[in-house]
Write an enzyme that holds these catalytic residues in place. Structure first.
Site, short mmCIF file in Angstrom:
data_model
loop_
_atom_site.label_atom_id
_atom_site.label_comp_id
_atom_site.label_asym_id
_atom_site.label_seq_id
_atom_site.Cartn_x
_atom_site.Cartn_y
_atom_site.Cartn_z
N THR A 296 0.84 -1.21 0.00
CA THR A 296 0.00 0.00 0.00
C THR A 296 0.88 1.25 0.00
O THR A 296 0.40 2.34 0.26
CB THR A 296 -0.92 0.06 1.24
N HIS B 223 -5.30 2.25 -6.03
CA HIS B 223 -4.73 3.29 -5.15
C HIS B 223 -5.81 3.98 -4.31
O HIS B 223 -6.04 5.19 -4.41
CB HIS B 223 -3.94 4.32 -5.99
N GLU C 276 1.43 3.36 -12.51
CA GLU C 276 0.03 3.76 -12.41
C GLU C 276 -0.34 4.78 -13.48
O GLU C 276 0.48 5.65 -13.77
CB GLU C 276 -0.22 4.39 -11.02
N ARG D 229 4.21 2.45 -2.37
CA ARG D 229 4.35 2.92 -3.75
C ARG D 229 4.69 1.71 -4.61
O ARG D 229 5.49 0.84 -4.20
CB ARG D 229 5.48 3.95 -3.86
C1 GLV Z 1 -0.88 8.70 -1.16
O1 GLV Z 1 -0.52 7.78 -1.82
C2 GLV Z 1 -0.03 9.39 -0.23
O2 GLV Z 1 1.21 9.26 -0.26
O3 GLV Z 1 -0.58 10.16 0.58
#
Ligand code: GLV
Length: 320
Positions: A237, A286, A268, A239
């Site tokens: 979750t 995402h 992405e 990158r």
């Molecule tokens: C979203 O991906 C963030 O980094 O806040």
């Protein structure tokens, strides 16, 4: 002269309300990233720019903005899109939005744990495809997580919040990272600090929470995947580029690991073609911080950061 404040993407209304009367404000009406030329002309002459994760903030950005630029406020906690040393060298403040998206993102990390271990997306697909089914003792068996070990890679705020959820579900927690957490946090989470090698070898679920940097790009590659248990699951979750997607697809296809849950992708909004046919990977677009409440809080915090610097005050959540 009124400060020029540029916002490169549409923001939630409470964040826009804060900008009313704050200066010469320009807000992109697009929900897509501005292209290079659009961005360059929008930010020319700006004192403050509120950006999102797809805007590249580098020397070119700083040149296009001009020497009066005082602050870049990112509407995100991660900032691999930003060359922070370049901003610092030119005396430009940079801020992000930590804290306000911690729980929302940990919720998605743990949702992915449950979805992939209990085969929820696969079950949904089965029903929607009108495939005949019947309850029986061997139908769509998943993997229980109680008594299993969650390995957190990078015990920052989101990693810790994910660990709390794991504890509530009866999991043990180990973590790795550059720094050991303080004792109070370790005690609260019942978390044990281990080497990355030990984490990969022992965790039943590996959840990635380290930021993307030169050191963490492809941190999970074919070799690292082979260090995991064949019964283990990988959750990402943070990158996308922290994981070598082609290597992951191959590992999932050949049973090197049992499954994966991904909220972020290397390129992405593209998803690696080899992942799409696989039933043992859960793919979501995402959504980590995607709640009305969280996106509003992120927008408001970013605008408060930008306005504070423009007014000569300390920003609430500075990076440099
Ligand atoms: C979203 O991906 C963030 O980094 O806040």
């Amino acid at each position: 002269m009124a400060p020029r404040i540029v916002v490169t993407r549409r923001l939630p209304q409470p964040a826009l309300d804060l900008l009313a009367g704050a200066g010469d404000v320009w807000v992109s009406q697009h929900d897509r990233p501005l292209d290079r030329d659009e961005l360059a002309s929008a930010i020319a002459g700006a004192d403050a720019v509120v950006t999102l994760l797809h805007d590249r903030v580098d020397h070119g950005f700083l040149d296009a903005a001009g020497p009066q630029l005082k602050v870049v406020a990112n509407v995100a906690v991660g900032y691999d899109n930003v060359d922070v040393p370049a901003l610092t060298a030119r005396g430009v403040r940079f801020t992000n939005t930590p804290g306000v998206l911690t729980d929302a993102t940990a919720d998605i990390a743990f949702s992915l744990v449950l979805m992939v271990t209990r085969r929820l997306a696969e079950g949904e697909r089965l029903l929607r495809s009108r495939t005949p089914w019947s309850f029986n003792l061997f139908f769509m068996l998943g993997t229980g997580i109680q008594g299993k070990t969650l390995g957190i890679v990078g015990l920052g705020q989101i990693g810790a919040a994910t660990a709390r959820r794991a504890r509530a579900f009866g999991m043990a927690v180990v973590y790795s990272g550059r720094r050991r957490a303080d004792e109070a946090l370790e005690r609260e989470l019942g978390a044990r600090y281990v080497t990355f090698d030990e984490l990969l070898a022992t965790a039943d679920v590996v959840s990635l929470h380290c930021p993307l940097s030169a050191e963490t790009r492809h941190l999970i590659d074919a070799d690292r995947l082979r260090q995991m248990k064949p019964s283990a699951f990988l959750i990402n979750t943070t990158r996308g580029p922290v994981v070598d997607e082609a290597a992951l697809a191959e590992a999932l296809r050949t049973g090197v690991i049992a499954g994966a849950g991904l909220d972020v992708f290397e390129r992405e909004p593209m998803v690696h073609e080899a992942l799409l046919p696989l039933d043992n990977v859960v793919l979501v677009p995402h959504l980590g911080s995607a709640t009305v409440e969280t996106r509003t809080a992120m927008g408001v915090l970013a605008v408060r950061n930008a306005l504070a610097v423009v007014r000569g005050d300390a920003p609430p959540t500075p990076v440099n």
